[in-house]
Design a protein around this motif. Structure first.
Motif, PDB file in Angstrom:
ATOM      1  N   ALA A  47       4.964  23.062  80.989  1.00 45.41           N
ATOM      2  CA  ALA A  47       5.833  22.656  79.878  1.00 45.41           C
ATOM      3  C   ALA A  47       5.335  21.353  79.261  1.00 45.41           C
ATOM      4  O   ALA A  47       5.201  21.243  78.029  1.00 45.41           O
ATOM      5  CB  ALA A  47       7.271  22.515  80.366  1.00 45.41           C
ATOM      6  N   ALA A  48       5.059  20.370  80.102  1.00 45.12           N
ATOM      7  CA  ALA A  48       4.585  19.072  79.606  1.00 45.12           C
ATOM      8  C   ALA A  48       3.295  19.229  78.809  1.00 45.12           C
ATOM      9  O   ALA A  48       3.108  18.601  77.762  1.00 45.12           O
ATOM     10  CB  ALA A  48       4.385  18.109  80.768  1.00 45.12           C
ATOM     11  N   ALA A  49       2.404  20.094  79.286  1.00 43.55           N
ATOM     12  CA  ALA A  49       1.137  20.319  78.586  1.00 43.55           C
ATOM     13  C   ALA A  49       1.353  21.000  77.246  1.00 43.55           C
ATOM     14  O   ALA A  49       0.493  20.930  76.360  1.00 43.55           O
ATOM     15  CB  ALA A  49       0.205  21.162  79.453  1.00 43.55           C
ATOM     16  N   GLY A  50       2.503  21.638  77.075  1.00 42.35           N
ATOM     17  CA  GLY A  50       2.806  22.315  75.824  1.00 42.35           C
ATOM     18  C   GLY A  50       3.732  21.542  74.914  1.00 42.35           C
ATOM     19  O   GLY A  50       4.203  22.090  73.906  1.00 42.35           O
ATOM     20  N   GLY A  51       4.028  20.281  75.252  1.00 37.49           N
ATOM     21  CA  GLY A  51       4.916  19.483  74.410  1.00 37.49           C
ATOM     22  C   GLY A  51       6.383  19.790  74.613  1.00 37.49           C
ATOM     23  O   GLY A  51       7.231  19.358  73.828  1.00 37.49           O
ATOM     24  N   VAL A  52       6.702  20.532  75.675  1.00 39.11           N
ATOM     25  CA  VAL A  52       8.096  20.864  75.993  1.00 39.11           C
ATOM     26  C   VAL A  52       8.631  19.783  76.925  1.00 39.11           C
ATOM     27  O   VAL A  52       8.120  19.600  78.031  1.00 39.11           O
ATOM     28  CB  VAL A  52       8.199  22.243  76.677  1.00 39.11           C
ATOM     29  N   THR A  53       9.660  19.066  76.498  1.00 38.92           N
ATOM     30  CA  THR A  53      10.214  17.979  77.311  1.00 38.92           C
ATOM     31  C   THR A  53      11.499  18.375  78.034  1.00 38.92           C
ATOM     32  O   THR A  53      11.963  17.656  78.907  1.00 38.92           O
ATOM     33  CB  THR A  53      10.472  16.733  76.444  1.00 38.92           C
ATOM     34  N   THR A  54      12.065  19.530  77.669  1.00 41.85           N
ATOM     35  CA  THR A  54      13.258  20.047  78.353  1.00 41.85           C
ATOM     36  C   THR A  54      13.119  21.548  78.512  1.00 41.85           C
ATOM     37  O   THR A  54      12.841  22.256  77.538  1.00 41.85           O
ATOM     38  CB  THR A  54      14.546  19.756  77.558  1.00 41.85           C
ATOM     39  N   VAL A  55      13.306  22.031  79.743  1.00 42.20           N
ATOM     40  CA  VAL A  55      13.407  23.474  79.969  1.00 42.20           C
ATOM     41  C   VAL A  55      14.796  23.773  80.510  1.00 42.20           C
ATOM     42  O   VAL A  55      15.423  22.941  81.162  1.00 42.20           O
ATOM     43  CB  VAL A  55      12.331  23.994  80.952  1.00 42.20           C
ATOM     44  N   VAL A  56      15.286  24.972  80.207  1.00 39.11           N
ATOM     45  CA  VAL A  56      16.554  25.431  80.761  1.00 39.11           C
ATOM     46  C   VAL A  56      16.247  26.671  81.591  1.00 39.11           C
ATOM     47  O   VAL A  56      15.766  27.682  81.072  1.00 39.11           O
ATOM     48  CB  VAL A  56      17.601  25.718  79.677  1.00 39.11           C
ATOM     49  N   ASP A  57      16.502  26.559  82.885  1.00 40.53           N
ATOM     50  CA  ASP A  57      16.120  27.578  83.862  1.00 40.53           C
ATOM     51  C   ASP A  57      17.113  28.725  83.883  1.00 40.53           C
ATOM     52  O   ASP A  57      18.328  28.513  83.961  1.00 40.53           O
ATOM     53  CB  ASP A  57      16.031  26.928  85.249  1.00 40.53           C
ATOM     54  N   MET A  58      16.596  29.947  83.843  1.00 40.24           N
ATOM     55  CA  MET A  58      17.438  31.138  83.892  1.00 40.24           C
ATOM     56  C   MET A  58      17.937  31.399  85.321  1.00 40.24           C
ATOM     57  O   MET A  58      17.273  31.019  86.283  1.00 40.24           O
ATOM     58  CB  MET A  58      16.667  32.349  83.364  1.00 40.24           C
ATOM     59  N   PRO A  59      19.100  32.062  85.465  1.00 38.94           N
ATOM     60  CA  PRO A  59      19.698  32.236  86.792  1.00 38.94           C
ATOM     61  C   PRO A  59      18.984  33.262  87.666  1.00 38.94           C
ATOM     62  O   PRO A  59      19.252  33.359  88.852  1.00 38.94           O
ATOM     63  CB  PRO A  59      21.122  32.706  86.475  1.00 38.94           C
ATOM     64  N   LEU A  60      18.087  34.059  87.133  1.00 38.74           N
ATOM     65  CA  LEU A  60      17.220  34.958  87.860  1.00 38.74           C
ATOM     66  C   LEU A  60      15.812  34.611  87.399  1.00 38.74           C
ATOM     67  O   LEU A  60      15.663  33.999  86.336  1.00 38.74           O
ATOM     68  CB  LEU A  60      17.584  36.410  87.559  1.00 38.74           C
ATOM     69  N   ASN A  61      14.793  34.842  88.163  1.00 38.91           N
ATOM     70  CA  ASN A  61      14.596  35.733  89.284  1.00 38.91           C
ATOM     71  C   ASN A  61      14.462  34.961  90.595  1.00 38.91           C
ATOM     72  O   ASN A  61      13.674  35.338  91.464  1.00 38.91           O
ATOM     73  CB  ASN A  61      13.336  36.562  89.026  1.00 38.91           C
TER      74      ASN A  61
END
Length: 424
Positions: A47-61
């Motif tokens: 994510a950091a390498a792609g310029g993404v500073t926030t991820v929201v994790d899905m409840p699966l898998n």
């Protein structure tokens, strides 16, 4: 300015674009339980390498899935000390867990996701109409949001002799009508309960008119699409190339252009990765059998250049990138007072990138745990130079901060549904 250093140092970025860090609200990290597929350490570095500073994790898998308060606490423990960017968490709605929803809201989940069709993993079963009504009653008045994997099983004539290695065989098994009928169910529920609803990874343009009608009738409903539906098309998927399989499926080029038109017209609210990785064996690359391969595409690291490479040719501007990949995704999960904007009081999350520079995706430069992706060898436009998280430099030109600086983002319960809807 050194990696890990904070505000006060000077970083000369020349003519590069400085934008709010991306908020990717649809990421399957898979930890705990399936760390061989991905994990917080590798996913958030990518994510950091792609310029993404926030991820929201899905409840699966992950195992267990985030469907109870205890499971949510287990997820938080597993993620601690492993995140290179900030991370929020979705909960899940499955049959019989309606009484777990409000405790999870109080504990800080961003909202909930459910499936209207088999999810692909046994520990996250899909819901029935009865389950949905029970969940909606619990969510009324909370200001929370329910996300739908919107496909419904619709009886299709079977073609026993169809070649499972041809992409068309898989595509015909999941036609547009599955999304249309599922979204019909979602719109009816949304209008009945006035609980905020969101359709994840829309692949078909056919339900868009129905979505707009529901919105005009007062449904608090939003919709996202993904980079793969905007970048890829069914006609160009080779036989046996199971790295292209995802659910819902990648459809034809005419459909893709309709999605782009809807995005430009504001009928689709945001674009996300739906990063859904797995181990190489689950992709069945040797047999090339689309019907048996895991459905999911890895793209968390490459969302910004994937989007820009296509969007820039269709008249989109940098302000559209911010709106679709940062602002709207932050609003969806209740982070818009903190993330997705270069406004006073917001976190100093920045991506510094060159929208003119091109690069080729090569395996050595992929930071996801597993390197299988349909984009291998693809040349994209837009190179992420640096990523800054809350004023700290966490990525620059292929190098990472030595220690993960990401925090858990627990979302305060939203007071009213109306307050959330006003954001849109």
């Amino acid at each position: 300015m050194e990696l890990g250093s904070t505000v006060g140092a000077v970083l000369d970025v020349g003519d590069s674009v400085v934008m709010p860090g991306l908020v990717d609200s649809h990421v399957h990290v898979n930890e705990p339980g399936r760390v061989s597929w991905e994990g917080f350490w590798t996913a958030t570095r990518a994510a950091a390498a792609g310029g993404v500073t926030t991820v929201v994790d899905m409840p699966l898998n992950s195992i267990p899935p985030t469907t109870t308060l205890n499971h949510f606490h287990e997820k938080l423990r597993e993620a601690t000390g492993k995140c290179f960017v900030d991370t929020a968490f979705w909960g899940g709605v499955i049959p019989g867990n309606q009484l777990d929803l409000q405790p999870m809201i109080q504990a800080g989940v961003a909202g909930f996701k459910c499936f209207l069709i088999h999810s692909g993993v046994e520990e996250f079963p899909h819901v029935t109409a009865c389950d949905l009504h029970a969940a909606m009653k619990q969510l009324q008045g909370t200001g929370s949001v329910l996300l739908f994997h919107a496909e419904l099983d619709v009886q299709q004539p079977s073609e026993e002799t169809a070649d499972p290695c041809h992409y068309s065989t898989f595509l015909q098994s999941r036609p547009d009508v599955m999304e249309v009928e599922a979204i019909r169910t979602v719109t009816e529920l949304c209008l009945q309960y006035k609980v905020r609803c969101h359709i994840v990874h829309l692949s078909s343009a056919k339900p868009l008119e129905m979505i707009q009608e529901a919105q005009r009738a007062g449904a608090p409903l939003t919709v996202e699409t993904t980079h793969h539906y905007l970048s890829l098309c069914a006609e160009n998927i080779p036989a046996g190339a199971t790295q292209f399989k995802c659910c819902p499926p990648i459809r034809g080029s005419d459909n893709r252009e309709l999605l782009w038109s809807a995005l430009k017209a504001g009928q689709i609210d945001m674009v996300v990765s739906d990063h859904s990785p797995c181990t190489p064996d689950l992709k069945n690359l040797e047999s090339g059998d689309f019907t048996q391969a895991w459905g999911g595409i890895s793209s968390l690291q490459f969302g910004l250049p994937l989007f820009w490479s296509s969007a820039s040719k269709r008249g989109f501007e940098l302000s559209d990138v911010v709106r679709l990949l940062s602002q709207k995704t932050a609003q969806l999960c209740g982070l818009d007072k903190q993330k997705g904007s270069l406004s006073p009081g917001h976190d100093a999350d920045l991506v510094i990138w060159d929208p003119e520079r091109e690069f080729e995706i090569q395996e050595a430069g992929i930071h996801h745990k597993n390197k299988i992706t349909p984009y291998l060898g693809k040349t994209l436009q837009g190179v992420v130079c640096s990523t800054i998280l809350r004023g700290q430099l966490v990525y620059r030109e292929g190098s990472f901060c030595p220690e993960p600086l990401g925090k858990h983002l627990l979302i305060p319960p939203r007071e009213t549904q109306e307050a959330l809807c006003e954001a849109f």
